[in-house]
Design a protein around this motif. Structure first.
Motif, PDB file in Angstrom:
ATOM      1  N   GLN A  68      49.969  41.748  39.675  1.00 53.10           N
ATOM      2  CA  GLN A  68      49.471  41.530  41.037  1.00 53.10           C
ATOM      3  C   GLN A  68      48.827  42.811  41.576  1.00 53.10           C
ATOM      4  N   ASN A  69      49.436  43.951  41.316  1.00 54.16           N
ATOM      5  CA  ASN A  69      48.869  45.226  41.758  1.00 54.16           C
ATOM      6  C   ASN A  69      47.521  45.488  41.099  1.00 54.16           C
ATOM      7  N   GLU A  70      47.423  45.124  39.832  1.00 57.63           N
ATOM      8  CA  GLU A  70      46.201  45.389  39.062  1.00 57.63           C
ATOM      9  C   GLU A  70      45.023  44.527  39.532  1.00 57.63           C
ATOM     10  N   ILE A  71      45.277  43.255  39.827  1.00 57.20           N
ATOM     11  CA  ILE A  71      44.169  42.378  40.232  1.00 57.20           C
ATOM     12  C   ILE A  71      44.342  41.837  41.647  1.00 57.20           C
ATOM     13  N   GLY A  72      45.229  42.469  42.414  1.00 57.24           N
ATOM     14  CA  GLY A  72      45.477  42.017  43.785  1.00 57.24           C
ATOM     15  C   GLY A  72      44.227  42.020  44.636  1.00 57.24           C
ATOM     16  N   GLU A  73      43.533  43.119  44.644  1.00 55.25           N
ATOM     17  CA  GLU A  73      42.261  43.216  45.351  1.00 55.25           C
ATOM     18  C   GLU A  73      41.191  43.085  44.278  1.00 55.25           C
ATOM     19  N   CYS A  74      40.937  41.874  43.871  1.00 58.71           N
ATOM     20  CA  CYS A  74      40.069  41.588  42.735  1.00 58.71           C
ATOM     21  C   CYS A  74      38.629  42.032  43.015  1.00 58.71           C
TER      22      CYS A  74
ATOM     23  N   GLY B  85      34.855  39.742  37.003  1.00 59.42           N
ATOM     24  CA  GLY B  85      34.145  38.560  37.489  1.00 59.42           C
ATOM     25  C   GLY B  85      34.844  37.239  37.186  1.00 59.42           C
ATOM     26  N   LYS B  86      35.123  36.997  35.930  1.00 60.07           N
ATOM     27  CA  LYS B  86      35.737  35.721  35.534  1.00 60.07           C
ATOM     28  C   LYS B  86      37.202  35.655  35.948  1.00 60.07           C
TER      29      LYS B  86
ATOM     30  N   CYS C 115      38.492  37.037  38.584  1.00 61.22           N
ATOM     31  CA  CYS C 115      38.500  36.779  40.031  1.00 61.22           C
ATOM     32  C   CYS C 115      38.299  35.290  40.302  1.00 61.22           C
ATOM     33  N   GLU C 116      37.387  34.673  39.551  1.00 62.58           N
ATOM     34  CA  GLU C 116      37.163  33.228  39.695  1.00 62.58           C
ATOM     35  C   GLU C 116      38.434  32.464  39.344  1.00 62.58           C
ATOM     36  N   LEU C 117      39.062  32.820  38.229  1.00 57.73           N
ATOM     37  CA  LEU C 117      40.251  32.111  37.756  1.00 57.73           C
ATOM     38  C   LEU C 117      41.417  32.301  38.712  1.00 57.73           C
ATOM     39  N   ARG C 118      41.575  33.484  39.262  1.00 54.80           N
ATOM     40  CA  ARG C 118      42.723  33.753  40.127  1.00 54.80           C
ATOM     41  C   ARG C 118      42.571  33.145  41.515  1.00 54.80           C
ATOM     42  N   ALA C 119      41.433  32.551  41.794  1.00 53.34           N
ATOM     43  CA  ALA C 119      41.204  31.928  43.103  1.00 53.34           C
ATOM     44  C   ALA C 119      42.103  30.712  43.329  1.00 53.34           C
ATOM     45  N   THR C 120      42.628  30.136  42.238  1.00 52.80           N
ATOM     46  CA  THR C 120      43.539  29.000  42.372  1.00 52.80           C
ATOM     47  C   THR C 120      44.936  29.416  41.917  1.00 52.80           C
ATOM     48  N   LYS C 121      45.939  28.704  42.418  1.00 51.77           N
ATOM     49  CA  LYS C 121      47.326  29.003  42.042  1.00 51.77           C
ATOM     50  C   LYS C 121      47.521  28.813  40.540  1.00 51.77           C
ATOM     51  N   GLN C 122      46.973  27.721  39.993  1.00 51.41           N
ATOM     52  CA  GLN C 122      47.120  27.467  38.549  1.00 51.41           C
ATOM     53  C   GLN C 122      46.399  28.535  37.736  1.00 51.41           C
ATOM     54  N   GLY C 123      45.247  28.960  38.216  1.00 51.92           N
ATOM     55  CA  GLY C 123      44.489  29.993  37.517  1.00 51.92           C
ATOM     56  C   GLY C 123      45.245  31.309  37.488  1.00 51.92           C
TER      57      GLY C 123
ATOM     58  N   SER D  93      44.515  46.589  29.512  1.00 50.85           N
ATOM     59  CA  SER D  93      43.871  46.140  28.277  1.00 50.85           C
ATOM     60  C   SER D  93      43.964  44.625  28.143  1.00 50.85           C
ATOM     61  N   ALA D  94      45.117  44.067  28.499  1.00 54.08           N
ATOM     62  CA  ALA D  94      45.287  42.614  28.440  1.00 54.08           C
ATOM     63  C   ALA D  94      44.311  41.927  29.392  1.00 54.08           C
ATOM     64  N   LEU D  95      44.173  42.454  30.599  1.00 54.76           N
ATOM     65  CA  LEU D  95      43.234  41.878  31.563  1.00 54.76           C
ATOM     66  C   LEU D  95      41.795  41.975  31.053  1.00 54.76           C
ATOM     67  N   ALA D  96      41.449  43.113  30.457  1.00 56.89           N
ATOM     68  CA  ALA D  96      40.099  43.282  29.912  1.00 56.89           C
ATOM     69  C   ALA D  96      39.843  42.282  28.786  1.00 56.89           C
ATOM     70  N   LEU D  97      40.824  42.071  27.938  1.00 57.42           N
ATOM     71  CA  LEU D  97      40.682  41.111  26.849  1.00 57.42           C
ATOM     72  C   LEU D  97      40.524  39.692  27.389  1.00 57.42           C
TER      73      LEU D  97
END
Length: 73
Positions: free
Chosen positions: A15-21, A27-28, A30-38, A59-63
């Motif tokens: 959450q800290n890493e992509i909290g402020e996406c 790009g992708k 941020c799109e995916l995290r826009a929904t709860k399931q994503g 690294s996991a997020l980048a992958l």
């Protein structure tokens, strides 16, 4: 009980890493995290990469971002 604590800490770090996406960087994701399931899918994938492969969260997020890019293009 220790596993639940570790997973909770990992989820907080995600959450800290992509909290402020930043769509320029993630790009992708941020799109995916826009929904709860994503967002839950991102968490599951990062947890799997960290636990199974010992990969750092960034690294996991980048992958995952790279995989999402390739799925769409």
């Amino acid at each position: 009980m220790k596993d639940k604590t570790l997973i909770g800490e990992l989820k907080q770090a995600i959450q800290n890493e992509i909290g402020e996406c930043d769509p320029v960087v993630w790009g992708k994701l941020c799109e995916l995290r826009a929904t709860k399931q994503g967002y839950q899918k991102i968490e599951e994938m990062v947890i799997r990469y960290v636990a199974k492969d010992g990969m750092p969260i960034g690294s996991a997020l980048a992958l995952i971002e790279q995989e999402l890019e390739h799925q769409i293009n």
